[in-house]
Design an enzyme around this catalytic site. Structure first.
Site: not given
Ligand code: COS
Length: 383
Positions: A335, A129, A364, A154, A362, A278
């Site tokens: 169910q 995450s 949680t 992956i 993608e 129902q």
């Molecule tokens: N589009 C464009 N830029 C984005 C963005 C988006 N959707 N989300 C974040 N950013 C940018 C932010 O604007 C920030 O840039 P600046 O520092 O220039 O402002 C930068 O990315 C970091 O963003 P943020 O501080 O929000 O990052 P975090 O580390 O707090 O994490 C989450 C953000 C939790 C949303 C991210 O780590 C995430 O999506 N985690 C889940 C990962 C995932 O889906 N994994 C699945 C594996 S692939 S199957």
């Protein structure tokens, strides 16, 4: 695509699902593999190329069109979609969105035909995450980078010809800003794969570790050619991917509702079909409501995405809603089937396990909630 061509394409997919994929589901589950013949048919149909722009030999579907195709395709086991999923979505879209013209020309036409399979390397043993904490290190060495680290779970790694892989190019910069996205051909020396993961469900979909041991890549392999932008590329790719996952959820909603309704009309207890009761009707109705709300949200978010509006919050809301909705629907399907719902031969228990992953990969449900709330707070603070 014009409306007529598109509806023809959709009906071809529908026929393929009914005539080829649904009848092959049990064999795929048994063998834990999708037959090569089916993968070849998917290539011939152009399914690998739906999201590749026409300029690079793809079908150039809009997000709304892609969602409709994926919904249709995932009326069959979601495992078939997994074969094309990373090439259509997270594996290719970084290049589509942020790649240089040269990178697009090199890879996109190969994705379009399925000649090259793309995979997406973000997750690591210690970075799920919290994707921004990834540790895979890409150390600059003249005009090259030397990359070492491990990527986990992956999807399609053993099938992949190329990975879009996120690695830390700035060791001193913590978090997102130090990350770059690389285009990494799978035959580059120093890459090895772990054993296929044994999973709760989705048999036939493959995930493994990808281990990088001093893999050397030219600096020109960075997507867009500029280091430090890889995290944003990954986030944009995931925003789009979340619409795609909602479409997967919706396809399975359709299938589970279809199966449950049929069973409720066939199965007799207390001298009549159980669909007359129902309490069974309540479950059917709740399933339909969950499907309709998902469908409505998907259409509106995909349309906004296609119009170029900022939709990050909506993508998370949609993925969250859709994946939770299909989870509830699968639970009710088990169910309604009762004892049969627990037995492998009736398939609903399999789909129940298969769709469980939708609430996890993608991002949680909990990560979607935090993305939504953080943006709400940011908007409120900005006045
Ligand atoms: N589009 C464009 N830029 C984005 C963005 C988006 N959707 N989300 C974040 N950013 C940018 C932010 O604007 C920030 O840039 P600046 O520092 O220039 O402002 C930068 O990315 C970091 O963003 P943020 O501080 O929000 O990052 P975090 O580390 O707090 O994490 C989450 C953000 C939790 C949303 C991210 O780590 C995430 O999506 N985690 C889940 C990962 C995932 O889906 N994994 C699945 C594996 S692939 S199957």
């Amino acid at each position: 695509m014009d409306t007529e061509t598109f509806s023809l394409f959709l009906s071809t997919v529908r026929r393929f699902v009914d005539e080829k994929l649904i009848p092959a589901e049990d064999a795929v589950e048994e063998a834990d593999a999708v037959p090569a013949e089916i993968i070849d048919q998917m290539k011939e149909m152009g399914l690998f190329g739906i999201s590749v722009p026409e300029a690079y030999d793809g079908l150039g579907c809009t997000m709304s069109e892609e969602a409709a195709i994926i919904r249709e395709l995932t009326r069959a086991s979601v495992v078939f979609r997994s074969v094309i999923g990373t090439t259509v979505g997270i594996g290719s879209q970084g290049i589509v969105m942020d790649g240089t013209e040269e990178q697009k020309r090199e890879w996109l036409p190969k994705f379009a035909t399925g000649e090259a399979i793309a995979s997406f390397g973000l997750t690591e043993p210690e970075a799920g995450s919290d994707a921004g904490s990834l540790r895979t290190a890409a150390v600059r060495d003249g005009e090259t980078y030397r990359i070492s680290g491990t990527k986990r779970y992956i999807t399609n790694a053993p099938r992949a010809n190329v990975f879009t892989l996120m690695a830390r190019t700035e060791p001193d910069v913590k978090g997102a800003a130090g990350i770059s996205a690389f285009i990494l051909p799978a035959d580059t020396p120093g890459i090895s794969l772990g054993k296929p993961d044994k999973k709760m469900g989705q048999k036939g979909a493959v995930t493994t570790d990808v281990i990088l041991d001093d893999v050397v890549l030219p600096a020109s392999a960075i997507i867009g050619g500029v280091p430090g932008r890889g995290f944003k590329t990954a986030m944009k790719v995931l925003d789009r991917g979340r619409i795609h996952i909602a479409a997967v959820s919706l396809g399975m909603c359709d299938r589970l509702i279809e199966m449950s309704l049929r069973y409720a009309l066939e199965r007799k207890q207390f001298g009549q079909r159980i669909g007359n009761f129902q309490l069974v009707q309540a479950m059917l109705a709740d399933m339909k409501v969950d499907m309709l709300t998902t469908e409505a949200l998907m259409k509106s978010v995909a349309a906004k995405f296609d119009a170029g509006e900022p939709v990050s919050l909506e993508c998370s809301a949609l993925k969250y809603h859709a994946s939770e909705a299909v989870g509830r629907i699968a639970d009710r399907a088990v169910q309604i089937y009762g004892g049969a719902g627990y037995m492998a031969e009736y398939k609903v228990e399999r789909f129940y396990r298969d769709v469980r992953l939708l609430r996890i990969y993608e991002g949680t449900s909990q990560i979607q909630q935090t993305i939504i709330a953080k943006q709400m707070i940011r908007q409120a603070e900005a006045g």
